[in-house]
Scaffold this active site. Structure first.
Site, short mmCIF file in Angstrom:
data_model
loop_
_atom_site.label_atom_id
_atom_site.label_comp_id
_atom_site.label_asym_id
_atom_site.label_seq_id
_atom_site.Cartn_x
_atom_site.Cartn_y
_atom_site.Cartn_z
CB CYS A 39 -10.67 -22.35 -8.81
SG CYS A 39 -11.83 -22.27 -9.44
CG ASN A 66 -9.56 -19.18 -6.36
OD1 ASN A 66 -8.69 -19.35 -5.05
ND2 ASN A 66 -10.27 -19.38 -6.21
N GLY A 67 -12.17 -17.64 -7.90
CA GLY A 67 -12.36 -16.34 -7.47
C GLY A 67 -13.73 -15.70 -7.87
CG ASP A 86 -17.30 -27.86 7.94
OD1 ASP A 86 -17.94 -28.29 7.77
OD2 ASP A 86 -17.94 -26.78 6.71
CB CYS A 97 -12.71 -15.54 1.70
SG CYS A 97 -14.17 -16.98 1.96
CB CYS A 123 -20.76 -16.12 -0.91
SG CYS A 123 -19.39 -16.10 -1.46
CB SER A 127 -15.30 -30.69 6.79
OG SER A 127 -16.09 -31.25 7.46
CE1 TYR A 148 -16.13 -28.77 2.95
CE2 TYR A 148 -16.03 -27.20 0.85
CZ TYR A 148 -16.26 -28.28 1.55
OH TYR A 148 -16.86 -29.21 0.58
N GLY A 183 -11.19 -28.33 -6.28
CA GLY A 183 -11.85 -28.18 -7.41
C GLY A 183 -11.48 -29.25 -7.75
CB CYS A 189 -15.58 -11.44 2.50
SG CYS A 189 -16.56 -11.37 2.08
#
Ligand code: 5GP
Ligand code: MG
Length: 475
Positions: free
Chosen positions: A2, A102-103, A348, A238, A384, A285, A244, A28, A435
């Protein structure tokens, strides 16, 4: 995924929030919302759709105030329901607060159930409401936001970058592993906190720095205070943000995303050179990767596919024939650049493989002799749990398949994915500070049935008063 933003500016925040969300639209497209504190009340406006569709001048005029937050939603947890659109506004013991997140959290089910047993009710199915409830519960006890965020960081597992308005104060914090990005900058008369630096650029502001993992930032009319609540021995940014998700013109944790992608493109050539007529990036991308591949190989970059920029992602089609048509409308092959040519397509990532297969077919149908595929991410083999829509192993084309098998499945002449080693080098961080769960199946937080690569998080208690001059070096 997000996009979030928070702004404190005596000159008014609704228009700057709107511009910032516009710059974060790629994070988003499902819904957009803004909450502003006007000195006595919180006002909000939120609806499904793109930022430009949701807001107009009249609506923004109704959101007067000098502190506010905004959100663009990309669904991960919580269904596509109107009540799940953020920010959320709450009334609590005579005060109001608003929150946007966001998460993705991995242990909220248990926390939520505990609250429910104690009689708490919820209005949404989101993690975000659980975060807000935890903050309120702690505020009830100690009255301190710092204590509330400390308690939150002790108990929550997962990724969370959060902006929050508590009356006339903006708070922002980032999980101790720094999974999701969050940065701070200036506006013409104040400060902005946003998912990506492009939101600061949109306001002609200056990027000051990233919010440090485990840091709580407090901003009001008098300036900024920072509290370092938690410190991890290794962070877990991340990697997919660089690959991307983020815009190529964003600077995340000190690194220009474009540089990462371009370098990966160069390394893709070094790892798997191919002698072809042209390098053809898959827009948008794949562009920066394609530029890198062309630089390293000396092979001209020549677009073979043009993207129609006016086609939204909400182009939902009822039949297979209509969906094929939609792909053709979104990406149009340039036959002159492809007919009887050998090309290397650069993208990507491959997630499910359905888009990649269609694109290879499109390029073959336009007459290409050889269609080589080079991919800027290593094979995505595991889900994920921390915010990206990487589905179950069954849906991931690279899960349980060799590179050759994926190549055959997407009908490419040859296929190569960047190595994990070169990916890590391109980002320029230690691999243990990233990650890479969806590549390795090894996650930085405990997840049922998965392997954990543990981080040790320590809780400190340091508050520093920051002014603009000392900003960069303070934390
Ligand atoms: P696939 O071949 O897996 O169907 O699609 C790969 C394409 O999807 C790539 O071009 C990549 O840019 C794009 N992509 C990767 N991750 C995401 C995501 O989370 N959401 C959307 N909408 N596209 C994605
Ligand atoms: Mg793409």
């Amino acid at each position: 995924m997000c996009g979030i933003v928070g702004i404190v500016d005596a000159g008014g925040v609704s228009l700057p929030l709107y511009y910032a969300l516009y710059a974060l639209q790629h994070r988003g497209q499902e819904s957009a919302g803004i909450s502003v504190f006007n000195g006595t009340h919180l006002r909000k406006y939120k609806a499904p759709g793109l930022v430009a569709e949701v807001f107009d001048t009249e609506i923004l005029r109704g959101l007067q105030g000098s502190v506010g937050i905004g959100h663009v939603r990309y669904p991960t947890t919580g269904a596509n329901l109107p009540e799940n659109i953020q920010p959320f506004n709450f009334q609590f013991m005579g005060r109001s607060f608003a929150i946007a997140h966001n998460g993705n959290l991995v242990n909220t089910a248990g926390i939520r159930a505990e609250f429910e047993r104690a009689g708490q009710i919820f209005c949404t199915s989101t993690d975000t409401e659980v975060i807000a409830t935890m903050i309120a519960a702690e505020l009830r006890q100690s009255g301190s936001i710092e204590d509330a965020i400390r308690s939150l960081m002790l108990h929550l597992r997962g990724s969370y970058s959060v902006v929050m308005v508590y009356e006339d104060v903006l708070y922002a914090f980032r999980d101790p592993l720094g999974l999701k990005p969050l940065c701070i900058g200036t506006t013409s008369g104040g400060y902005i906190v946003a998912s990506e630096s492009v939101a600061i650029d949109a306001l002609s502001g200056e990027l000051l720095r990233d919010v440090v993992p485990g840091e709580l930032v407090r901003i009001d009319g008098d300036g900024i205070t920072s509290t370092r609540i938690a410190t991890a021995d290794r962070v877990a940014h991340c990697f997919f943000e660089y690959i991307y998700f983020a815009r190529a013109d964003s600077i995340i944790d000190g690194v220009l995303v474009y540089d990462v992608r371009r370098r990966i493109g160069q390394k893709l050539y070094e790892e798997a050179p191919v002698d072809v007529d042209s390098v053809c990036p898959i827009p948008d991308s794949g562009t920066a990767y394609g530029i890198g591949y062309s630089e390293a190989s000396g092979i001209p970059l020549l677009e073979g596919l043009m993207k129609n920029r006016y086609m939204g992602r909400t182009f939902i089609m009822p039949t297979q024939a209509a969906r094929e048509r939609a792909v053709r409308m979104k990406l149009n092959p340039i036959r002159h650049h492809l007919e009887n040519k050998s090309v290397v397509l650069i993208d990507d990532s491959i997630v499910r493989g359905t888009t990649s297969r269609r694109i290879v077919q499109l390029v073959r149908d336009a007459g290409a002799r050889e269609v080589h595929l080079r991919i800027g991410s290593p094979p995505i083999r595991a889900p994920c749990y921390l915010g990206v829509d990487m589905p179950t192993r069954e849906e991931l084309i690279a899960s349980g398949r060799s590179e050759d098998e994926v190549c055959e499945s997407v009908t490419a002449t040859s296929l190569h994915y960047i190595s994990l080693e070169e990916l890590v080098k391109a980002i320029g961080r230690d691999s243990t500070d990233l990650c890479t769960g969806c590549l390795t199946g090894c996650y930085p937080v405990p997840i049922d049935g998965e392997i954990e690569h543990r981080r040790v998080v320590e809780f400190a208690d340091e508050t520093v008063q920051l002014d603009l001059e000392s900003f960069g070096e303070s934390v």
